[in-house]
Design an enzyme around this catalytic site. Structure first.
Site, PDB file in Angstrom:
ATOM      1  N   PRO A 199       0.855  -1.189   0.000  1.00  0.00           N
ATOM      2  CG  PRO A 199      -0.219  -1.231   2.063  1.00  0.00           C
ATOM      3  CD  PRO A 199       0.784  -1.956   1.238  1.00  0.00           C
ATOM      4  CG  ASP A 219       5.292  -1.445   1.897  1.00  0.00           C
ATOM      5  OD1 ASP A 219       4.138  -1.348   2.336  1.00  0.00           O
ATOM      6  OD2 ASP A 219       5.826  -2.524   1.570  1.00  0.00           O
ATOM      7  CG  HIS A 220       0.693   3.363   5.030  1.00  0.00           C
ATOM      8  ND1 HIS A 220       1.108   3.458   6.342  1.00  0.00           N
ATOM      9  CD2 HIS A 220      -0.195   4.369   4.840  1.00  0.00           C
ATOM     10  CE1 HIS A 220       0.479   4.472   6.920  1.00  0.00           C
ATOM     11  NE2 HIS A 220      -0.318   5.043   6.030  1.00  0.00           N
ATOM     12  NE  ARG A 221       3.412  -4.322   2.620  1.00  0.00           N
ATOM     13  CZ  ARG A 221       3.940  -5.317   1.915  1.00  0.00           C
ATOM     14  NH1 ARG A 221       3.342  -6.487   1.877  1.00  0.00           N
ATOM     15  NH2 ARG A 221       5.059  -5.154   1.261  1.00  0.00           N
TER      16      ARG A 221
END
Lengths: 475, 526
Positions: free
Chosen positions: B321, B497-499
């Site tokens: 994401p 990467d929002h993770r």
């Protein structure tokens, strides 16, 4: 916008750069697939480097010398001297030109060439170990793979190709001197081609064969022509003996031991022993277990008529995919594999695969023999033309041999041909076309053939089958 | 009545198992041959499994959501005794061919008919009766038969001696397609409840029964309310139409969805309720829309670097994401310092661009925010914080973007960085980059300023944690002491990467980069 290890991805990876592999790679690239060809040794494979091509170079040179020396009947006297070193250099030059050509063709078609030994890591990855120390490894991910690893000469117990006096066909074709005495183990086509060649180049040749005749794969009246010529050349044959081992003798030569089935032993003194008992497919470097693919009991990778193995995206072509182990069969399969990989509806549906043996005289066959036609349920109709009734053959001083056409009796469709004659390897092409096209005897007989040529024998054989030959009696 | 068990057929491409996503039938349902009874998803595609029989479903042996191996018995049918023989034979034939391919089944029955039809002809039985199945025909004729899906052994030869000619093959193909075409029609008549609610012709002609597409594409089609079988395919794989996400979008834009929404809802309903009676309300013919969705034009194969980029990007965008952060800073100091240093560098033949400064600043920021010099090992469930700072530089080439990697960027000075970037970029453009030079990157910088534009939303070079895009340095309005003045500023864009990190870390990162670049003397201390 950005990307990772891009050059490690390819549409098709072809493993092996012989006549199966390089042809497949070029066709795949022509079809727009990103293609990577992995070769561990030399481009062109066994065919160009250690088989077809170098052997034909030697055979041609040996024929030139032999014919010149034996043309007194025509009033020509000569005593040619063969410089084996120069001959080998010329042969190497021919090989280099061809292998260089293969490499250039691949590059010109956009094939990515990698030198190394490929092994499967999983169903879509191969790991390639580069040749030479410290050259490292690399990994290629692929959509489809074409295995074209070929074959190698079979070793027999007691004869290690690593030992200098023991020759494989590859070693024989790399020879820089002619041995005074040569023992050849095996009277198949490779054994017979090389026996004849080295005999013409001046070696005393003894052929040791386990079976009871030369060229056991061919009909008796075909092989006997070659056998008679070999006898004339002074080649000694011993049948029913298997080679059991060898040792060095006190004078620096070797003694080759043989044994019959009932245990009778014999010994032949020689300088070299050539073991030509067949070839075996190469699969052991591939780590096939990583993709759950296993060779069959004979060591071949079984394929369907699309050249696919049990895995739909893994193809196998050429010697590794089964008999006959012939370069032109490999190329034809390579084309099929590449086109199927490109999504085309190609299939290997050849009616017949021609084969040639470059003995003296040459043997070439295509399709069915009379016995095979009968076995397949046809009512065979056979026509023959002996060479001695052909004008061109007589002017070549070549009267041994014949052309035989096998057709089916109903409509006269050509099913096969067997030719024993000079240039049989060239003459067979017409018969192959006839079989493949579904031509009838009438078609062959109705085609005007050039006079005076050996090719007229095909027309005559077809007419003979129809009972209307002009130059032979139609019995 | 005869009981027949049905095994999950070969799903192709060496696939050993698939997830049974949905049953389209329930025990007690009557099914027609070739009717879709289940949907099975493999890691390659969603496959519709057709029934090999006419009969009644007696039992289903797998649950929805279950992983089912190929050859596992998934259903039992009760079939009419009179049908048992041909159906059974067909099932056996199916094992060697591709039973999920409805087209194959059709072709087989067509062949069967041709064979029956020609058996009456005396000449044909002569030709067909040649020993060993030998048919006398030229290679070109045999190849044509393959292309037209005609079994040449069943073709009546009219050439000399019964030789099969090209026109014989064409005739056989025509008669096969006539009998083949009548089949689906009669099937639809026999079971109106199973008839497609909307008859849509795709660009190629008749509506497809089966379409190859990635699961993500099928999902997209479902979300957009279109039947994937209606979407004109821009590609072909293994001789089958292959639909891409772009095809779906193009079809939707062309109006394909409007008329389809009802139909797809209906499909969904009938799938979940088993063999529910389907209405025919949405029977609008959208054939024209479908055809319009695929205008003519040049078709360029999607291959090589272009496809590799595409696949890599799709993987990144669909896996990580992305959150994108934009900023701008006063680059006057950077412009001055670079001008000053570039002169000195020039004496040593080094072309000092802004990129080495950015690499230095980014490397420093990565040390501040280690989660951006990281990647997610999903299998292990661990975040890997890299101990090397290997910076990828995106380079535009004629074939697409390549990303050579500067190894250990943290240990290199500006001059060394400049030299290496120059070399790698040249090699990339000449396509002579060694494979090694494109491996091992931990973070990527892309320079969007070269071509134009202010900001971008770069896609992460997966599995890296972030990507930094430098925009163009140019004069823009800038507020200094409450006055708007012209200043040389640089825009920056960055996706993470929002993770692994949140927007705050992205901001912290860009702040650090800006601080260093706005006051580049600090870089010297780095």
């Amino acid at each position: 916008m950005v990307m990772g290890d891009i050059t490690t991805g390819t549409d098709v990876v072809v493993i092996g750069g012989g006549p199966g592999g390089y042809v497949a790679a070029i066709r795949a690239a022509q079809r727009g697939l990103a293609t990577t060809l992995v070769e561990k040794d030399h481009y062109g494979g066994a065919c160009l480097n250690h088989g077809c091509i170098p052997s034909k170079a030697f055979i041609t040179a040996a024929d030139v010398a032999d014919e010149a020396a034996n043309a007194s009947g025509m009033g020509v006297y000569a005593d040619p001297e063969v410089d084996m070193g120069e001959l080998a250099a010329w042969k190497d030059d021919v090989v280099d030109r061809l292998t260089g050509g293969v490499e250039q063709l691949c590059e010109a078609n956009g094939v990515d060439l990698i030198e190394g030994t490929a092994a499967f890591e999983d169903e879509h990855t191969v790991r390639i170990a580069h040749g030479g120390e410290g050259q490292g490894m690399e990994t290629v991910e692929f959509e489809q793979a074409i295995v074209a690893t070929g074959s190698r000469p079979v070793e027999i117990p007691g004869f290690d190709f690593a030992d200098e006096p023991v020759w494989s066909s590859r070693d024989a074709l790399a020879a820089e001197t002619v041995p005074d005495d040569l023992v050849v183990v095996g009277a198949g086509y490779i054994g017979m081609e090389l026996s004849t060649t080295f005999a013409k180049l001046g070696a005393d040749v003894t052929v040791v064969e386990m079976l009871d005749d030369v060229l056991p794969a061919y009909e008796e009246d075909v092989s006997s022509v070659v056998r008679r010529r070999a006898d004339d050349l002074g080649i000694d044959f011993t049948f029913g003996e298997g080679a059991s081992g060898w040792e060095e003798t006190s004078d620096g030569r070797i003694a080759v031991h043989t044994e019959t089935e009932d245990g009778t032993e014999s010994t032949y003194e020689a300088d070299r022993v050539l073991v030509a008992v067949g070839r075996e497919p190469v699969t052991d470097t591939l780590e096939l277990e990583e993709i759950d693919l296993a060779p069959d009991d004979d060591g071949f990778l079984r394929t369907d008529d699309r050249a696919r193995t049990d895995l739909d995206h893994v193809f196998a072509v050429g010697d590794v995919a089964g008999e006959p182990m012939l370069a032109h069969k490999a190329s034809a399969e390579g084309i099929v594999a590449a086109e199927v990989a490109a999504g085309e509806n190609a299939a290997f549906d050849a009616r017949a695969i021609p084969a040639a043996v470059f003995t003296d005289p040459e043997i070439a066959t295509v399709g069915l023999t009379e016995a095979e036609a009968e076995e397949a349920g046809f009512d065979p109709l056979v026509g023959e033309m002996p060479l001695r009734a052909n004008g061109r053959a007589l002017t070549m001083d070549e009267t041994e041999g014949f052309v035989r056409i096998v057709a089916e009796a109903d409509a006269g469709f050509v099913l096969g041909a067997q030719i024993v004659a000079p240039e049989a390897s060239e003459l067979i092409a017409e018969a192959a076309l006839a079989v493949e096209m579904g031509a009838r005897l009438d078609d062959l007989a109705g085609t005007i053939h050039t006079h005076p040529t050996l090719s007229e024998t095909l027309l005559e054989a077809a007419e003979n089958a129809l009972g209307e030959a002009i130059h032979t009696l139609n019995e | 009545m005869v009981e027949q068990s049905f095994e999950l057929p070969d799903l192709g491409e060496g696939i050993a198992e698939g997830e049974l996503v949905a049953w389209a039938v329930a025990p007690g349902d009557h099914v027609e041959q070739d009717q879709v009874i289940a949907e099975v998803e493999t890691d390659k595609a969603l496959v519709e499994v057709p029934s090999p029989y006419d009969g009644t479903v007696t039992e289903l042996h797998a649950e929805e959501g279950e992983m089912v191996p190929v050859d596992y018995v998934i259903a039992t049918f009760e079939i009419d005794a009179s049908d048992a023989e041909p159906a059974g034979t067909e099932a056996e034939t199916d094992e060697s061919s591709t039973p999920v391919d409805a087209g194959t089944v059709e072709a087989e029955s067509a062949e069967l008919e041709t064979a029956e039809a020609t058996e009456g002809g005396a000449e044909a039985s002569e030709a067909g009766g040649a020993p060993g199945g030998r048919v006398f025909a030229a290679p070109s004729t045999r190849s044509l038969a393959r292309d037209l899906d005609v079994d040449i052994e069943t073709v009546e030869g009219t050439g000399a001696g019964g030789r099969v000619t090209e026109s014989d093959v064409r005739r056989a193909a025509e008669s096969a397609s006539e009998s083949g075409a009548s089949e689906p029609a009669s099937g639809a008549d026999a079971t109106p409840s199973e008839a497609e609610p909307v008859v849509v012709e795709s660009a190629g002609g008749t509506k497809r029964e089966r379409t190859l597409a990635m699961p993500a594409t099928r999902r997209l089609a479902r979300e957009r309310g279109v039947d994937i079988n209606d979407v004109p395919a821009s590609e072909e794989r293994e001789g089958e139409p292959f639909v891409t996400p772009a095809d779906v979008e193009a079809y939707v834009e062309s109006g394909g969805s409007a008329a389809e929404t009802g139909a797809s809802a209906e499909r969904g309903a009938s799938a979940s309720a088993g063999a529910a009676a389907g209405g025919t309300g949405a029977g609008t013919n959208t054939g024209d829309a479908g055809a319009a969705a695929s205008p003519g034009g040049e078709r360029v194969p999607y291959r090589g670097i272009r496809r590799t980029i595409g696949e890599q990007m799709a993987q990144s965008k669909f896996t990580a994401p992305h959150v994108t952060h934009h900023d701008e800073f006063d680059a006057s100091g950077l412009v001055d310092l670079r001008a000053e240093l570039a002169e000195i560098a020039d004496e040593e033949d080094v072309n000092l661009t802004y990129l080495p400064f950015v690499v230095k600043a980014v490397t420093s920021a990565l040390k501040e925010v280690p989660y951006l010099n990281a990647s997610l090992d999903e299998e292990a469930g661990e975040i890997v914080l890299h101990d090397e700072y290997n910076i990828g530089i995106a380079v535009a080439t004629d074939d697409g973007l390549l990303v050579p990697v500067i190894k250990h960027a943290d240990r290199k000075g500006l001059k060394e960085l400049a030299r290496e970037i120059d070399e790698l970029a040249t090699q990339a453009r000449e396509r002579s980059l060694p494979r090694e030079a494109m491996r091992g990157g931990t973070f990527t910088i892309t320079n969007i300023g070269v071509i134009g534009g202010e900001y971008s939303s770069p896609i992460i070079n997966y599995p890296e944690a972030g990507i930094f895009a430098m925009g163009p340095i140019k004069k823009r309005p800038w507020v200094v002491d409450d006055e708007v003045v012209a200043r040389k500023t640089m825009t920056i864009s960055m996706s993470v990467d929002h993770r692994l990190v949140d927007g705050a870390e992205a901001a912290q990162f860009t702040n650090h980069v800006q601080t260093l670049l706005a006051d580049p003397a600090r870089l010297v201390l780095e």
